[in-house]
Design a protein around this motif. Structure first.
Motif, PDB file in Angstrom:
ATOM      1  N   VAL A  35     -17.030  49.874   0.166  1.00 27.23           N
ATOM      2  CA  VAL A  35     -15.886  49.238   0.825  1.00 27.23           C
ATOM      3  C   VAL A  35     -16.050  49.414   2.337  1.00 27.23           C
ATOM      4  O   VAL A  35     -16.393  50.502   2.808  1.00 27.23           O
ATOM      5  CB  VAL A  35     -14.567  49.870   0.358  1.00 27.23           C
ATOM      6  N   SER A  36     -15.771  48.353   3.106  1.00 28.02           N
ATOM      7  CA  SER A  36     -16.003  48.438   4.555  1.00 28.02           C
ATOM      8  C   SER A  36     -15.003  47.580   5.321  1.00 28.02           C
ATOM      9  O   SER A  36     -14.132  46.931   4.743  1.00 28.02           O
ATOM     10  CB  SER A  36     -17.434  47.986   4.885  1.00 28.02           C
ATOM     11  N   HIS A  37     -15.133  47.634   6.648  1.00 27.73           N
ATOM     12  CA  HIS A  37     -14.342  46.812   7.553  1.00 27.73           C
ATOM     13  C   HIS A  37     -12.831  46.979   7.285  1.00 27.73           C
ATOM     14  O   HIS A  37     -12.374  48.097   7.110  1.00 27.73           O
ATOM     15  CB  HIS A  37     -14.795  45.351   7.473  1.00 27.73           C
ATOM     16  N   LEU A  38     -12.081  45.865   7.269  1.00 32.75           N
ATOM     17  CA  LEU A  38     -10.628  45.966   7.115  1.00 32.75           C
ATOM     18  C   LEU A  38     -10.227  46.597   5.786  1.00 32.75           C
ATOM     19  O   LEU A  38      -9.208  47.295   5.708  1.00 32.75           O
ATOM     20  CB  LEU A  38      -9.997  44.577   7.224  1.00 32.75           C
ATOM     21  N   THR A  97     -16.896  53.265   3.552  1.00 33.41           N
ATOM     22  CA  THR A  97     -17.444  53.671   4.845  1.00 33.41           C
ATOM     23  C   THR A  97     -16.572  54.754   5.463  1.00 33.41           C
ATOM     24  O   THR A  97     -15.349  54.753   5.304  1.00 33.41           O
ATOM     25  CB  THR A  97     -17.557  52.480   5.818  1.00 33.41           C
ATOM     26  N   THR A  98     -17.187  55.679   6.180  1.00 30.51           N
ATOM     27  CA  THR A  98     -16.443  56.770   6.806  1.00 30.51           C
ATOM     28  C   THR A  98     -15.416  56.199   7.785  1.00 30.51           C
ATOM     29  O   THR A  98     -15.561  55.070   8.266  1.00 30.51           O
ATOM     30  CB  THR A  98     -17.392  57.691   7.574  1.00 30.51           C
ATOM     31  N   PRO A  99     -14.361  56.947   8.097  1.00 30.69           N
ATOM     32  CA  PRO A  99     -13.374  56.439   9.053  1.00 30.69           C
ATOM     33  C   PRO A  99     -13.993  55.995  10.380  1.00 30.69           C
ATOM     34  O   PRO A  99     -13.617  54.950  10.924  1.00 30.69           O
ATOM     35  CB  PRO A  99     -12.434  57.633   9.240  1.00 30.69           C
ATOM     36  N   VAL A 135     -13.941  52.115  11.837  1.00 27.76           N
ATOM     37  CA  VAL A 135     -13.397  51.696  13.134  1.00 27.76           C
ATOM     38  C   VAL A 135     -14.439  50.892  13.904  1.00 27.76           C
ATOM     39  O   VAL A 135     -14.117  49.841  14.479  1.00 27.76           O
ATOM     40  CB  VAL A 135     -12.937  52.919  13.948  1.00 27.76           C
ATOM     41  N   LEU A 136     -15.671  51.348  13.931  1.00 33.73           N
ATOM     42  CA  LEU A 136     -16.728  50.630  14.650  1.00 33.73           C
ATOM     43  C   LEU A 136     -16.932  49.229  14.084  1.00 33.73           C
ATOM     44  O   LEU A 136     -17.099  48.257  14.838  1.00 33.73           O
ATOM     45  CB  LEU A 136     -18.036  51.417  14.591  1.00 33.73           C
ATOM     46  N   ASP A 137     -16.922  49.092  12.767  1.00 36.74           N
ATOM     47  CA  ASP A 137     -17.078  47.775  12.147  1.00 36.74           C
ATOM     48  C   ASP A 137     -15.924  46.855  12.533  1.00 36.74           C
ATOM     49  O   ASP A 137     -16.126  45.662  12.792  1.00 36.74           O
ATOM     50  CB  ASP A 137     -17.137  47.911  10.625  1.00 36.74           C
ATOM     51  N   CYS A 138     -14.719  47.400  12.573  1.00 37.16           N
ATOM     52  CA  CYS A 138     -13.559  46.595  12.949  1.00 37.16           C
ATOM     53  C   CYS A 138     -13.609  46.201  14.421  1.00 37.16           C
ATOM     54  O   CYS A 138     -13.251  45.075  14.786  1.00 37.16           O
ATOM     55  CB  CYS A 138     -12.269  47.345  12.632  1.00 37.16           C
ATOM     56  N   LEU A 139     -14.058  47.104  15.272  1.00 37.09           N
ATOM     57  CA  LEU A 139     -14.200  46.778  16.696  1.00 37.09           C
ATOM     58  C   LEU A 139     -15.227  45.672  16.902  1.00 37.09           C
ATOM     59  O   LEU A 139     -15.089  44.848  17.810  1.00 37.09           O
ATOM     60  CB  LEU A 139     -14.615  48.018  17.491  1.00 37.09           C
TER      61      LEU A 139
END
Length: 294
Positions: free
Chosen positions: A68-71, A119-121, A125-129
């Protein structure tokens, strides 16, 4: 019945879904078949089983053999999001081929650090940025800093080391993230000002003297201009309304101008919000030196 209950219990401890191999390490193949036949579990992909009410993002990730990743990961970690994803976001290893039998989702490919198939917190955050507009990205980053699951120095260091598309955007957003922001609407409002180059506003400014104390969502102390991001539930009772009116008057007699904006204002009429802030004196006048530079 005990064996079937064991299958359900194992899936529950695994977040609602698991591979056949993970299940077989703890229960028999017969108990898996019995639970499947009785409708207690369902087969979501080849070799992947889930409870009927299993979290869709985690189930989709396991059905594809990813994380699971991003949003979707932001939601998993309890971070604030402006808009919920229509489909789960899943990240696969670069060499991994998409499974035709996997559940519908938005796929990404990268080698990412993960905890329990999420994905780690920090990576979340980096993926969302990297992928979200400024307002939505800041909402996630602000929330992560506020909750303490990501530290400011940690985020800045990781952003500086990151490579790939939109690196400048990531660095800028990481530097602007502020754990003092207390809601996604407040973060989105701050992002509007940042994108229009309206400076001087900081989150959660305290206005206080010997007789009065109030905290403003965003404020420019030099201009005594405060901005409030108002959620629908702001006035739940008559008492809350009376208290808020008294607060507004106390701020006014102390020389503060307060502009209050709703979700609809910030999300759907940003131009009007910015114009209102500028008309209220929110934009600093340019000096002669700045005018020559422009």
């Amino acid at each position: 019945m005990k064996l079937m209950a064991d299958v359900v219990d194992v899936l529950g401890r695994r977040g609602g879904s698991a591979t056949f191999a993970d299940l077989r390490a703890l229960v028999s193949a017969r108990s898996i078949r019995n639970a499947l036949d009785s409708g207690q579990i369902r087969r979501v992909a080849k070799g992947v089983y889930a409870l009927p009410d299993a979290p869709p993002a985690l189930t989709a990730a396991r059905s594809h053999g990813g994380v699971v990743s991003h949003l979707s990961a932001a939601q998993h970690w309890g971070l604030g999001v402006v808009n919920r994803p229509v489909l789960p976001h899943v990240t696969l290893e670069p060499a991994r081929v998409r499974r035709r039998t996997g559940l519908p989702c938005i796929l990404h490919w990268a080698s990412v650090p993960a905890l329990d198939d999420v994905t780690t917190p920090l990576r979340t955050v980096l993926d969302c940025l990297r992928t979200l507009p400024m307002g939505e990205a800041l909402a996630v980053a602000d929330s992560a800093l506020r909750s303490g699951c990501v530290e400011q120095d940690e985020l800045l260091d990781a952003a500086a080391k990151l490579r790939g598309p939109h690196r400048k955007r990531i660095l800028r957003a990481a530097a602007l993230a502020d754990g003092r922001s207390e809601s996604v609407l407040e973060s989105a409002l701050r992002a509007l000002l940042i994108e229009r180059r309206i400076e001087g506003f900081v989150p959660q400014v305290v206005v206080q003297d010997g007789q009065f104390s109030a905290r403003l969502d965003l404020a420019n102390p030099a201009r005594r201009l405060g901005l409030e991001a108002e959620g629908f539930e702001h006035h739940g009772t008559r008492r809350a309304l009376v208290k808020d009116c008294r607060r507004h008057v106390n701020l006014a007699i102390r020389g503060w101008t307060i502009l209050r904006f709703t979700w609809e204002d910030v999300m759907f009429d940003g131009d009007w919000v910015v114009d209102a802030v500028e008309r209220a004196g929110g934009r600093q006048p340019l000096t002669m030196q700045a005018l020559r530079a422009a």
